[in-house]
Design a protein around this motif. Sequence first.
Motif, short mmCIF file in Angstrom:
data_model
loop_
_atom_site.label_atom_id
_atom_site.label_comp_id
_atom_site.label_asym_id
_atom_site.label_seq_id
_atom_site.Cartn_x
_atom_site.Cartn_y
_atom_site.Cartn_z
N ASN A 151 0.83 -1.20 0.00
CA ASN A 151 0.00 0.00 0.00
C ASN A 151 0.87 1.25 0.00
O ASN A 151 0.58 2.23 -0.71
N GLU A 152 1.94 1.24 0.80
CA GLU A 152 2.87 2.37 0.79
C GLU A 152 3.54 2.50 -0.58
O GLU A 152 3.69 3.61 -1.11
N ASN A 153 3.96 1.38 -1.14
CA ASN A 153 4.65 1.43 -2.43
C ASN A 153 3.76 1.95 -3.55
O ASN A 153 4.21 2.72 -4.41
N ARG A 154 2.49 1.54 -3.56
CA ARG A 154 1.62 1.98 -4.67
C ARG A 154 1.41 3.49 -4.61
O ARG A 154 1.28 4.15 -5.65
N ARG A 155 1.41 4.05 -3.41
CA ARG A 155 1.22 5.50 -3.26
C ARG A 155 2.54 6.25 -3.48
O ARG A 155 2.55 7.34 -4.07
N ARG A 156 3.62 5.69 -2.99
CA ARG A 156 4.92 6.32 -3.23
C ARG A 156 5.27 6.34 -4.71
O ARG A 156 5.88 7.29 -5.20
N LEU A 157 4.87 5.28 -5.41
CA LEU A 157 5.12 5.24 -6.85
C LEU A 157 4.44 6.41 -7.54
O LEU A 157 5.00 7.01 -8.47
N ALA A 158 3.24 6.75 -7.11
CA ALA A 158 2.53 7.90 -7.68
C ALA A 158 3.34 9.18 -7.48
O ALA A 158 3.45 10.02 -8.40
N GLU A 159 3.93 9.33 -6.32
CA GLU A 159 4.75 10.52 -6.04
C GLU A 159 6.00 10.53 -6.91
O GLU A 159 6.38 11.58 -7.46
N LEU A 160 6.64 9.39 -7.05
CA LEU A 160 7.85 9.31 -7.86
C LEU A 160 7.57 9.64 -9.32
O LEU A 160 8.33 10.36 -9.98
N ILE A 161 6.47 9.11 -9.84
CA ILE A 161 6.11 9.39 -11.23
C ILE A 161 5.77 10.85 -11.42
O ILE A 161 6.21 11.50 -12.38
N CYS A 162 5.00 11.40 -10.49
CA CYS A 162 4.62 12.81 -10.58
C CYS A 162 5.85 13.72 -10.56
O CYS A 162 5.93 14.70 -11.30
N ASP A 163 6.83 13.37 -9.73
CA ASP A 163 8.01 14.23 -9.55
C ASP A 163 9.03 14.08 -10.67
O ASP A 163 9.77 15.04 -10.95
N SER A 164 9.08 12.90 -11.30
CA SER A 164 10.22 12.65 -12.18
C SER A 164 9.87 12.29 -13.62
O SER A 164 10.76 12.24 -14.47
N LEU A 165 8.58 12.05 -13.92
CA LEU A 165 8.20 11.64 -15.28
C LEU A 165 7.05 12.52 -15.77
O LEU A 165 5.89 12.11 -15.80
N PRO A 166 7.35 13.75 -16.17
CA PRO A 166 6.29 14.66 -16.63
C PRO A 166 5.56 14.10 -17.84
O PRO A 166 6.16 13.58 -18.78
N GLY A 167 4.24 14.20 -17.78
CA GLY A 167 3.42 13.73 -18.89
C GLY A 167 3.03 12.27 -18.80
O GLY A 167 2.23 11.79 -19.61
N VAL A 168 3.58 11.55 -17.84
CA VAL A 168 3.29 10.13 -17.68
C VAL A 168 2.11 9.96 -16.72
O VAL A 168 2.06 10.60 -15.66
N GLY A 169 1.16 9.11 -17.08
CA GLY A 169 -0.03 8.89 -16.27
C GLY A 169 0.04 7.59 -15.48
O GLY A 169 0.59 6.59 -15.94
N TYR A 170 -0.54 7.63 -14.29
CA TYR A 170 -0.57 6.44 -13.43
C TYR A 170 -1.73 6.56 -12.46
O TYR A 170 -1.84 7.56 -11.75
N ARG A 171 -2.60 5.57 -12.46
CA ARG A 171 -3.67 5.50 -11.47
C ARG A 171 -3.30 4.46 -10.44
O ARG A 171 -2.97 3.32 -10.80
N ILE A 172 -3.32 4.82 -9.19
CA ILE A 172 -2.99 3.88 -8.13
C ILE A 172 -3.94 2.69 -8.22
O ILE A 172 -5.16 2.86 -8.23
N PRO A 173 -3.42 1.46 -8.31
CA PRO A 173 -4.30 0.30 -8.48
C PRO A 173 -5.08 -0.02 -7.20
O PRO A 173 -4.62 0.25 -6.09
#
Length: 407
Positions: free
Chosen positions: A305-327
């Motif tokens: 649960n922590e990883n799925r939410r942290r992944l959202a933060e990592l993508i938001c901070d480092s991959l502009p334009g990339v989409g991800y919905r927390i599963p």
Amino acid sequence: MTLLRNPRKLFEAYDSEALRGMGRAKWTLGSNLFGAAVAEMDFAPAGEIVSALRSAIEKGDFGYPHQAVIETAAEAMRQWLVDQYDWDVERQDVVTIGGLVHALEAYFLFFAGEKKDVVVPTPSYPPFLHVPTELGWNVIESPMQCVDGRWCLDLDDIERAFAKGAGTLILCNPHNPTGTVFTRAELTSLSEIVEAHGGRVFSDEIHGPLTYNTSAAGEDQRHVPYASVTDAATGHAMTGVSATKGWNMGGINAAHVVVAERDRATAQRLNAMLSHSASTPGLWATAAAYNDGRGWLENLLDYLNENRRRLAELICDSLPGVGYRIPDASYLAWIDFRQTEWADCPSAHISQRARVALVEGADFGSPGPGFARLNFATPYPVLEEILAAISEAFQSTRSTRPRNELI
């Protein structure tokens, strides 16, 4: 159920160098430095499962599956269904088998009937597209709808397919690769459509133990087995269940199928042949998982649960334009690169430039191009390394792109 005293220590037991040195399938794809493609986890196993396997080995009990181990594992699975879902299935409707792909093969060889069109909601786990085709069935893709980021079944499209003569729908519940947990209302509507047209459903439920208590939107949720939602679903479904995903035992060769009453006689006739594909140590491990590994699973879900939410933060901070919905379930992230320079084949770009192995979205059917599937069931420091490698390659691509090139 025993909760771990220091679960983080268990789930962060390995660093990337140690994982690389283990030689596991997930970390040995080509020349990649990081493995995030194969659907297995990078965590130390549950002690209860290790003890069960050690006991089997010490006794020399690794011959063919025998009645004691078959019954022990089947009863453990049945009790899991009762405890988790209040779903009490008859023992005579439980068939032991070596895995879910084996179960899918058996369904089409012995249970599917004569209607040769098979509906597969896509994106889909690739074997669901390939196995029926190899066995002589005609796969009809039913592209799922993405509503506010959530992937859901297109029930109107599914009804049209059954109206035209389709005989079976292959359901993945919870869904691989999008992580959707279908609601009881969605599954009930699906069962009504299938029943109205005399159809059937093969439902893969192996990601069920990996359902989070809250959805991506923060709402309470639970996994509901398809065959339990209505009498109609019970009567036309075949359900595949296994401890392999929840307890990270992909190589144990042990699973179960819950059949409908209409299939009981055929299943009993084939029982010896199907159970022969299972592994004796794997069945002992399965029983240990369902009976004694629930505390480990609870701690695992907290970590994921922590990883799925942290992944959202990592993508938001480092991959502009990339989409991800927390599963809503599982440890598989369905990542959208369609608005980026890597839209054509993101997994290939990531493998070549970042040396991270993902799965190409196009492998999952017609809605898949532009997506990649990433496995985040890894220690968080390793997940950070993976995203850093992808980000560095991604930013390098953006900085070297000719100025007049349109995105």
